[in-house]
Motif scaffolding. Structure first.
Motif, PDB file in Angstrom:
ATOM      1  N   ARG A 183       0.841  -1.203   0.000  1.00  7.95           N
ATOM      2  CA  ARG A 183       0.000   0.000   0.000  1.00  7.95           C
ATOM      3  C   ARG A 183       0.874   1.251   0.000  1.00  7.95           C
ATOM      4  O   ARG A 183       0.410   2.328  -0.294  1.00  7.95           O
ATOM      5  CB  ARG A 183      -0.870   0.041   1.275  1.00  7.95           C
ATOM      6  CG  ARG A 183      -1.511  -1.270   1.683  1.00  7.95           C
ATOM      7  CD  ARG A 183      -2.634  -1.656   0.756  1.00  7.95           C
ATOM      8  NE  ARG A 183      -3.735  -0.738   0.787  1.00  7.95           N
ATOM      9  CZ  ARG A 183      -4.859  -0.910   1.468  1.00  7.95           C
ATOM     10  NH1 ARG A 183      -4.999  -1.969   2.210  1.00  7.95           N
ATOM     11  NH2 ARG A 183      -5.838  -0.039   1.399  1.00  7.95           N
ATOM     12  N   GLU A 184       2.104   1.078   0.446  1.00  2.13           N
ATOM     13  CA  GLU A 184       3.009   2.219   0.548  1.00  2.13           C
ATOM     14  C   GLU A 184       4.262   1.923  -0.270  1.00  2.13           C
ATOM     15  O   GLU A 184       4.818   0.830  -0.175  1.00  2.13           O
ATOM     16  CB  GLU A 184       3.387   2.419   2.018  1.00  2.13           C
ATOM     17  CG  GLU A 184       4.412   3.501   2.235  1.00  2.13           C
ATOM     18  CD  GLU A 184       4.741   3.679   3.719  1.00  2.13           C
ATOM     19  OE1 GLU A 184       3.848   4.129   4.462  1.00  2.13           O
ATOM     20  OE2 GLU A 184       5.871   3.373   4.117  1.00  2.13           O
ATOM     21  N   ILE A 185       4.687   2.889  -1.074  1.00  2.05           N
ATOM     22  CA  ILE A 185       5.876   2.702  -1.906  1.00  2.05           C
ATOM     23  C   ILE A 185       6.931   3.722  -1.489  1.00  2.05           C
ATOM     24  O   ILE A 185       6.646   4.920  -1.412  1.00  2.05           O
ATOM     25  CB  ILE A 185       5.544   2.927  -3.405  1.00  2.05           C
ATOM     26  CG1 ILE A 185       4.494   1.919  -3.893  1.00  2.05           C
ATOM     27  CG2 ILE A 185       6.806   2.872  -4.272  1.00  2.05           C
ATOM     28  CD1 ILE A 185       4.953   0.475  -3.958  1.00  2.05           C
ATOM     29  N   THR A 186       8.139   3.242  -1.223  1.00  2.40           N
ATOM     30  CA  THR A 186       9.256   4.149  -0.945  1.00  2.40           C
ATOM     31  C   THR A 186      10.234   4.067  -2.111  1.00  2.40           C
ATOM     32  O   THR A 186      10.770   3.005  -2.406  1.00  2.40           O
ATOM     33  CB  THR A 186       9.963   3.763   0.372  1.00  2.40           C
ATOM     34  OG1 THR A 186       9.013   3.830   1.431  1.00  2.40           O
ATOM     35  CG2 THR A 186      11.107   4.725   0.669  1.00  2.40           C
ATOM     36  N   LEU A 187      10.420   5.207  -2.776  1.00  2.00           N
ATOM     37  CA  LEU A 187      11.355   5.257  -3.908  1.00  2.00           C
ATOM     38  C   LEU A 187      12.766   5.442  -3.357  1.00  2.00           C
ATOM     39  O   LEU A 187      12.992   6.255  -2.461  1.00  2.00           O
ATOM     40  CB  LEU A 187      10.996   6.413  -4.837  1.00  2.00           C
ATOM     41  CG  LEU A 187       9.571   6.378  -5.392  1.00  2.00           C
ATOM     42  CD1 LEU A 187       9.295   7.599  -6.256  1.00  2.00           C
ATOM     43  CD2 LEU A 187       9.340   5.096  -6.190  1.00  2.00           C
ATOM     44  N   LEU A 188      13.697   4.699  -3.922  1.00  2.67           N
ATOM     45  CA  LEU A 188      15.059   4.700  -3.380  1.00  2.67           C
ATOM     46  C   LEU A 188      16.099   5.123  -4.401  1.00  2.67           C
ATOM     47  O   LEU A 188      16.030   4.743  -5.571  1.00  2.67           O
ATOM     48  CB  LEU A 188      15.448   3.281  -2.974  1.00  2.67           C
ATOM     49  CG  LEU A 188      14.913   2.678  -1.702  1.00  2.67           C
ATOM     50  CD1 LEU A 188      15.567   1.328  -1.514  1.00  2.67           C
ATOM     51  CD2 LEU A 188      15.170   3.566  -0.517  1.00  2.67           C
ATOM     52  N   GLY A 189      17.067   5.883  -3.927  1.00  5.16           N
ATOM     53  CA  GLY A 189      18.238   6.220  -4.744  1.00  5.16           C
ATOM     54  C   GLY A 189      19.230   6.911  -3.827  1.00  5.16           C
ATOM     55  O   GLY A 189      18.845   7.433  -2.779  1.00  5.16           O
ATOM     56  N   GLN A 190      20.495   6.939  -4.197  1.00  2.00           N
ATOM     57  CA  GLN A 190      21.491   7.605  -3.327  1.00  2.00           C
ATOM     58  C   GLN A 190      21.225   9.099  -3.268  1.00  2.00           C
ATOM     59  O   GLN A 190      21.398   9.720  -2.231  1.00  2.00           O
ATOM     60  CB  GLN A 190      22.910   7.352  -3.844  1.00  2.00           C
ATOM     61  CG  GLN A 190      23.298   5.890  -3.912  1.00  2.00           C
ATOM     62  CD  GLN A 190      23.469   5.253  -2.551  1.00  2.00           C
ATOM     63  OE1 GLN A 190      23.482   5.930  -1.535  1.00  2.00           O
ATOM     64  NE2 GLN A 190      23.586   3.944  -2.524  1.00  2.00           N
ATOM     65  N   VAL A 218       3.221   7.447  -0.668  1.00  4.81           N
ATOM     66  CA  VAL A 218       4.509   7.477  -1.384  1.00  4.81           C
ATOM     67  C   VAL A 218       5.530   8.203  -0.518  1.00  4.81           C
ATOM     68  O   VAL A 218       5.233   9.255   0.051  1.00  4.81           O
ATOM     69  CB  VAL A 218       4.382   8.217  -2.743  1.00  4.81           C
ATOM     70  CG1 VAL A 218       5.720   8.214  -3.483  1.00  4.81           C
ATOM     71  CG2 VAL A 218       3.296   7.599  -3.607  1.00  4.81           C
ATOM     72  N   ARG A 219       6.715   7.609  -0.406  1.00  5.78           N
ATOM     73  CA  ARG A 219       7.827   8.257   0.282  1.00  5.78           C
ATOM     74  C   ARG A 219       9.059   8.130  -0.600  1.00  5.78           C
ATOM     75  O   ARG A 219       9.050   7.368  -1.581  1.00  5.78           O
ATOM     76  CB  ARG A 219       8.153   7.546   1.602  1.00  5.78           C
ATOM     77  CG  ARG A 219       7.006   7.413   2.565  1.00  5.78           C
ATOM     78  CD  ARG A 219       7.494   6.745   3.866  1.00  5.78           C
ATOM     79  NE  ARG A 219       6.376   6.404   4.713  1.00  5.78           N
ATOM     80  CZ  ARG A 219       5.768   7.236   5.543  1.00  5.78           C
ATOM     81  NH1 ARG A 219       6.167   8.493   5.619  1.00  5.78           N
ATOM     82  NH2 ARG A 219       4.759   6.845   6.291  1.00  5.78           N
ATOM     83  N   GLU A 241      -1.237  11.507  -1.922  1.00  4.36           N
ATOM     84  CA  GLU A 241      -0.577  10.227  -1.580  1.00  4.36           C
ATOM     85  C   GLU A 241       0.854  10.438  -1.071  1.00  4.36           C
ATOM     86  O   GLU A 241       1.413   9.551  -0.423  1.00  4.36           O
ATOM     87  CB  GLU A 241      -0.534   9.299  -2.810  1.00  4.36           C
ATOM     88  CG  GLU A 241      -1.866   8.680  -3.188  1.00  4.36           C
ATOM     89  CD  GLU A 241      -2.715   9.634  -4.015  1.00  4.36           C
ATOM     90  OE1 GLU A 241      -2.245  10.746  -4.348  1.00  4.36           O
ATOM     91  OE2 GLU A 241      -3.870   9.272  -4.317  1.00  4.36           O
ATOM     92  N   ILE A 242       1.462  11.569  -1.385  1.00  9.25           N
ATOM     93  CA  ILE A 242       2.870  11.759  -0.976  1.00  9.25           C
ATOM     94  C   ILE A 242       2.907  12.204   0.485  1.00  9.25           C
ATOM     95  O   ILE A 242       2.284  13.199   0.867  1.00  9.25           O
ATOM     96  CB  ILE A 242       3.581  12.790  -1.876  1.00  9.25           C
ATOM     97  CG1 ILE A 242       3.483  12.340  -3.336  1.00  9.25           C
ATOM     98  CG2 ILE A 242       5.045  12.933  -1.459  1.00  9.25           C
ATOM     99  CD1 ILE A 242       4.016  13.340  -4.330  1.00  9.25           C
ATOM    100  N   CYS A 243       3.605  11.448   1.284  1.00 12.15           N
ATOM    101  CA  CYS A 243       3.603  11.688   2.733  1.00 12.15           C
ATOM    102  C   CYS A 243       4.411  12.935   3.097  1.00 12.15           C
ATOM    103  O   CYS A 243       5.450  13.209   2.490  1.00 12.15           O
ATOM    104  CB  CYS A 243       4.194  10.478   3.457  1.00 12.15           C
ATOM    105  SG  CYS A 243       3.153   9.028   3.308  1.00 12.15           S
ATOM    106  N   THR A 380       2.721   6.391  10.952  1.00 13.83           N
ATOM    107  CA  THR A 380       1.865   7.502  10.547  1.00 13.83           C
ATOM    108  C   THR A 380       2.356   8.016   9.199  1.00 13.83           C
ATOM    109  O   THR A 380       3.453   7.665   8.748  1.00 13.83           O
ATOM    110  CB  THR A 380       1.963   8.656  11.566  1.00 13.83           C
ATOM    111  OG1 THR A 380       3.320   9.126  11.554  1.00 13.83           O
ATOM    112  CG2 THR A 380       1.585   8.205  12.968  1.00 13.83           C
ATOM    113  N   ARG A 381       1.578   8.917   8.588  1.00 14.23           N
ATOM    114  CA  ARG A 381       2.043   9.526   7.336  1.00 14.23           C
ATOM    115  C   ARG A 381       3.351  10.286   7.573  1.00 14.23           C
ATOM    116  O   ARG A 381       4.196  10.378   6.694  1.00 14.23           O
ATOM    117  CB  ARG A 381       0.978  10.498   6.806  1.00 14.23           C
ATOM    118  CG  ARG A 381      -0.254   9.825   6.223  1.00 14.23           C
ATOM    119  CD  ARG A 381      -1.238  10.892   5.768  1.00 14.23           C
ATOM    120  NE  ARG A 381      -0.623  11.822   4.843  1.00 14.23           N
ATOM    121  CZ  ARG A 381      -0.671  11.710   3.513  1.00 14.23           C
ATOM    122  NH1 ARG A 381      -1.317  10.705   2.955  1.00 14.23           N
ATOM    123  NH2 ARG A 381      -0.086  12.613   2.751  1.00 14.23           N
TER     124      ARG A 381
END
Ligand code: SF4
Length: 436
Positions: A183-190, A218-219, A241-243, A380-381
Motif C-alpha cells: 500500500r506504501e511505496i518508498t522510492l530509493l536512490g542515493q 509514497v515516500r 498520496e505523498i507523505c 503515521t504519514r
C-alpha cells in the motif's frame, strides 16, 4: 529449496536484497528466516563504515562450517564490500560460490540462474511469496550510483555514477508490488531526487507513482538538498498520496565543514529550504544525518552543528562518528582524537534526542492515521513508528489515539475502529484545502 538473506547497511541494500530475493524466488526458491533450513545463504554487504564490513566478513568466515553441514549448499556474497574487495574475498574465503559487486546487482538474475543450474539438490520447489518486509511497505529502486563526490563517502567508487531506471520500468515495478499487497511505496536512490529519464524529472515520477491504482502512500529516500526544487516541494504538498515527511541529510551545521565535505550547499540554504517546505506542508516531519568529528572540525564548527539541531528542530536523526574509508578523498586527512569524536557524538545525540522527544511528546492526545505493517505495529504519514493496542492486521489503516511518546516510538490505542483509505483520503483533502 530455501534461501536466507543477511543484509548489512542502508535502505538501498535492503531494497537490493529484496530484489535479489525476488530473482531467487523466480528461480523457484522460497525465503526462510532460519539459516539452518536454507540451501542458499546470501550476504549483502556494506562498506560505508569499517565496522559493517568487519561484521560481514566475520559472518562469511563462520559460513564455512554452515556450508559443510549439508552438501550442495551455496554461499553468495553481494553489495558494496563485494565490489570493493572482491579479490580479497575470493582469496580469503575460497568456499564462496558467487561474488556480485554493487555495480553488477542488475545482472544478479542471470548470475543466480547460472549458479542454481549447478545445484545438486533434489529438494522440492515451493511457491514463492513476497517477504513480509516488502509487502505492505515496499521499496522500489529508481536509480543506482551517485554523481556527487562527498569527500568522506565511498559510495561513488563502489556503486559508480548515476544510472536511472525508466519511468515505465519503475511504474511496472510499483504495480507488481501493489499486486503483492503493498500500500506504501518508498522510492530509493542515493540522491533520489536527482532522478531524470528522457523528459521526466523527479516531480513527474512522484506524480506517476502516486497515480498507480492501489498506491496509498509514497515516500522517498535519500534526497539531496541541492535537488529539492520548488517543483518537488509543490508536488509533495499537492499530491495527497505523498507523505509529509522527509529525511534530508545535512551532515554539518558549519559552512566550513560543508565545503570540506563538498556537500554543495550552505547552512543558510539548508535552513531556508526547510522553512519553505514547512510552509508548504505544515506538520511535516524532518529527519537528518549528521557526521561528527570530520577532520578539521573545531569546537566552533561542532557548536554550529548543535545550534543547527536547535534551529531546525529535527524530529529524529542519525549521528555518525566520522571514520576514514580507504579510497575517499578525506582518508588522507588527519583524524581527530577518537575520544573527542566519541564525546561530540554523545553530546550531539543527547541534544537530538531531547529535541525529538519534545516534539514527539506534543503528539500525545492526537489521532493520526496509522498504516499497520506488522501485527500491532505501523507508521503515521509523518513516519512516526506506532505500537498499537487493539486488534489490527497488516495492511489495515486505523485512526490511533497517541497515549505515550518514547525515545524512538509512539504508543496508542485504536480510536474508532478501522477506517477505509477512501475515508482517509476525503478527510485528508478536507484538511489540506481547509474545507469542512
Ligand atoms: S551524495 Fe554524497 S554522501 Fe550521498 S551517496 Fe553521493 S557521495 Fe555519498
Amino acid at each position: 529449496m530455501k534461501f536466507y538473506v543477511r543484509t548489512y547497511g542502508c535502505q538501498m541494500n535492503v531494497a537490493d536484497s529484496n530484489e535479489m530475493g525476488r530473482h531467487l524466488k523466480a528461480n523457484g526458491l522460497v525465503e526462510t528466516q532460519d539459516p539452518e533450513e536454507a540451501s542458499v545463504f546470501l550476504v549483502n554487504t556494506c562498506t560505508v563504515r569499517q565496522h559493517a564490513e568487519d561484521r560481514a566478513f566475520s559472518e562469511i568466515g563462520r559460513l564455512r562450517h554452515w556450508k559443510t553441514k549439508r552438501p550442495g549448499r551455496k554461499i553468495v556474497v553481494t553489495g558494496c564490500a563485494a565490489e570493493r574487495t572482491r579479490e580479497y574475498l575470493e582469496d580469503r574465503f575460497p568456499f564462496l560460490d558467487l561474488v556480485v559487486g554493487a555495480k553488477s546487482i542488475e545482472d544478479f538474475s542471470q548470475m543466480a540462474a547460472q549458479l542454481l543450474d549447478r545445484r545438486e539438490t533434489d529438494e522440492e520447489l515451493d511457491y514463492a511469496v513476497p517477504s513480509a518486509d516488502d509487502r505492505i511497505s515496499a521499496f522500489v529502486t529508481i536509480m543506482r550510483g551517485c554523481n556527487y563526490s562527498c569527500t568522506y563517502c565511498i559510495v561513488p567508487s563502489v556503486r559508480g555514477r548515476e544510472i536511472y531506471h525508466s519511468m515505465e520500468q519503475i511504474l511496472g515495478e510499483v504495480r507488481d508490488r501493489v499486486a503483492e499487497g503493498a500500500r506504501e511505496i518508498t522510492l530509493l536512490g542515493q540522491t533520489v531526487n536527482s532522478y531524470r529519464h528522457g523528459s521526466y524529472r523527479f516531480a513527474e515520477l512522484l506524480e506517476g507513482v502516486a497515480n498507480v491504482d492501489g498506491v496509498d502512500r509514497v515516500r522517498f529516500i535519500s534526497p539531496h538538498p541541492y535537488y529539492m526544487s520548488d517543483r518537488v516541494i509543490e508536488t509533495m504538498a499537492e499530491v495527497p498520496e505523498i507523505c509529509e515527511s522527509l529525511h534530508l541529510p545535512v551532515q554539518s551545521g558549519s559552512n566550513k565543514m560543508l565545503r570540506q565535505m563538498m556537500r554543495n550547499y550552505t547552512r543558510e540554504q539548508y535552513v531556508s529550504l526547510i522553512e519553505k517546505m514547512r510552509k508548504a506542508m505544515p506538520g511535516m516531519t524532518l529527519s537528518t544525518d549528521i557526521i561528527v568529528g570530520f577532520p578539521g572540525e573545531t569546537e566552533a564548527d561542532f557548536r554550529l552543528t548543535l545550534s543547527l539541531i536547535e534551529e531546525a528542530r529535527f524530529d529524529w536523526g542519525f549521528i555518525f562518528k566520522y571514520s576514514p574509508r580507504e579510497g575517499t578523498p578525506a582518508a588522507s586527512l588527519e583524524c581527530l582524537p577518537q575520544e573527542l569524536i566519541e564525546e561530540r557524538h554523545r553530546e550531539c545525540l543527547e541534544l537530538l534526542d531531547r529535541v525529538a522527544l519534545e516534539k514527539r511528546s506534543k503528539l500525545v492526545g492526537t489521532t493520526p492515521e496509522v498504516l499497520v505493517e506488522e501485527d500491532n505495529f505501523g507508521r503515521t504519514r509523518t513516519n512516526h513508528k506506532v505500537h498499537i493496542t487493539g486488534n489490527v492486521a497488516p495492511g489495515e489503516q486505523v485512526r490511533v489515539r497517541i497515549t505515550n511518546a518514547q525515545r524512538a516510538t509512539l504508543q496508542g490505542v485504536i480510536e474508532n475502529g478501522n477506517i477505509t483509505f477512501e475515508n482517509f483520503r476525503e478527510e485528508d483533502s478536507r484538511a489540506r484545502t481547509g474545507a469542512g
